[in-house]
Write a protein that holds these residues in place. Sequence first.
Motif, PDB file in Angstrom:
ATOM      1  N   ILE A   5       0.841  -1.197   0.000  1.00  0.00           N
ATOM      2  CA  ILE A   5       0.000   0.000   0.000  1.00  0.00           C
ATOM      3  C   ILE A   5       0.878   1.249   0.000  1.00  0.00           C
ATOM      4  CG2 ILE A   5      -1.642   1.360   1.375  1.00  0.00           C
ATOM      5  CD1 ILE A   5      -3.035  -1.279   2.065  1.00  0.00           C
ATOM      6  N   GLN A   6       1.957   1.225   0.758  1.00  0.00           N
ATOM      7  CA  GLN A   6       2.870   2.363   0.795  1.00  0.00           C
ATOM      8  C   GLN A   6       3.485   2.615  -0.589  1.00  0.00           C
ATOM      9  OE1 GLN A   6       3.221   4.605   3.184  1.00  0.00           O
ATOM     10  NE2 GLN A   6       4.619   5.734   1.869  1.00  0.00           N
ATOM     11  N   LYS A   9       0.825   4.084  -2.720  1.00  0.00           N
ATOM     12  CA  LYS A   9       0.616   5.470  -2.307  1.00  0.00           C
ATOM     13  C   LYS A   9       1.666   6.380  -2.942  1.00  0.00           C
ATOM     14  CE  LYS A   9       0.149   8.339   1.825  1.00  0.00           C
ATOM     15  NZ  LYS A   9       0.168   8.347   3.294  1.00  0.00           N
ATOM     16  N   GLU A  10       2.913   5.912  -2.971  1.00  0.00           N
ATOM     17  CA  GLU A  10       3.997   6.683  -3.586  1.00  0.00           C
ATOM     18  C   GLU A  10       3.772   6.838  -5.090  1.00  0.00           C
ATOM     19  OE1 GLU A  10       7.532   4.571  -2.366  1.00  0.00           O
ATOM     20  OE2 GLU A  10       7.193   5.081  -0.253  1.00  0.00           O
ATOM     21  N   HIS A  13       1.112   9.391  -5.547  1.00  0.00           N
ATOM     22  CA  HIS A  13       1.667  10.716  -5.253  1.00  0.00           C
ATOM     23  C   HIS A  13       2.529  11.210  -6.415  1.00  0.00           C
ATOM     24  CE1 HIS A  13       4.445  13.643  -3.387  1.00  0.00           C
ATOM     25  NE2 HIS A  13       3.333  14.031  -2.760  1.00  0.00           N
ATOM     26  N   LYS A  18      -3.837  11.457  -4.603  1.00  0.00           N
ATOM     27  CA  LYS A  18      -3.746  11.105  -3.187  1.00  0.00           C
ATOM     28  C   LYS A  18      -4.346   9.727  -2.961  1.00  0.00           C
ATOM     29  CE  LYS A  18      -3.971  15.798  -1.471  1.00  0.00           C
ATOM     30  NZ  LYS A  18      -4.761  16.808  -0.794  1.00  0.00           N
ATOM     31  N   LEU A  19      -3.889   9.088  -1.906  1.00  0.00           N
ATOM     32  CA  LEU A  19      -4.506   7.827  -1.496  1.00  0.00           C
ATOM     33  C   LEU A  19      -5.654   8.186  -0.556  1.00  0.00           C
ATOM     34  CD1 LEU A  19      -4.516   4.752  -1.572  1.00  0.00           C
ATOM     35  CD2 LEU A  19      -2.950   4.758   0.361  1.00  0.00           C
ATOM     36  N   ARG A  23      -9.955   5.050  -2.037  1.00  0.00           N
ATOM     37  CA  ARG A  23      -8.939   4.329  -2.818  1.00  0.00           C
ATOM     38  C   ARG A  23      -8.233   3.300  -1.950  1.00  0.00           C
ATOM     39  NH1 ARG A  23      -6.822   9.832  -5.681  1.00  0.00           N
ATOM     40  NH2 ARG A  23      -8.494   9.949  -7.226  1.00  0.00           N
ATOM     41  N   GLU A  24      -7.961   3.663  -0.706  1.00  0.00           N
ATOM     42  CA  GLU A  24      -7.261   2.733   0.177  1.00  0.00           C
ATOM     43  C   GLU A  24      -8.088   1.487   0.464  1.00  0.00           C
ATOM     44  OE1 GLU A  24      -4.641   2.614   4.277  1.00  0.00           O
ATOM     45  OE2 GLU A  24      -5.670   4.457   3.741  1.00  0.00           O
TER      46      GLU A  24
END
Length: 153
Positions: A5-6, A9-10, A13, A18-19, A23-24
């Motif tokens: 997930i990280q 997210k990157e 970005h 944005k996450l 979306r998450e």
Amino acid sequence: MEKRIQHIKEALHDAKYKLTPQREVTLKVLLENESDHLSAEDVFMKVKEKYPEIGLATVYRTLELLNELKILDKINFGDGVSRYDLRKEGAEHFHHHLVCISCGSVEEIEEDLLGDVESIVESDFHFKITDHRLTFHGVCKHCTLKVEQATDD
């Protein structure tokens, strides 16, 4: 899961997105059901269990965005339903599938089997390949075994 997930997210970005919570939760559903090749409606139903106020259009937009960013792939196994498949982290290419025409099961092949074919296509046809996908349709080992057992009886 948090590490993936990280990374996603990157990637969002980097593409100026944005996450969001919507979306998450959609990503978490995809990660939790990674081997299931879910349709948008399947994803929506599972997301709605966790985030009841989400709308179908939001899930569709999220899936399309993740597809555009090559975080997941939109695939069709010939049944008229688009399904979504997360790309394996660090994978250079989309993975391949074996689709059983008898029971509908889908098996993944992680190995890239088309390296030589890509080289030939690029050199002989002067075509720069950015990705490929391969789907084999046939009868899985379980269905083949059932047929063999039935004919032995």
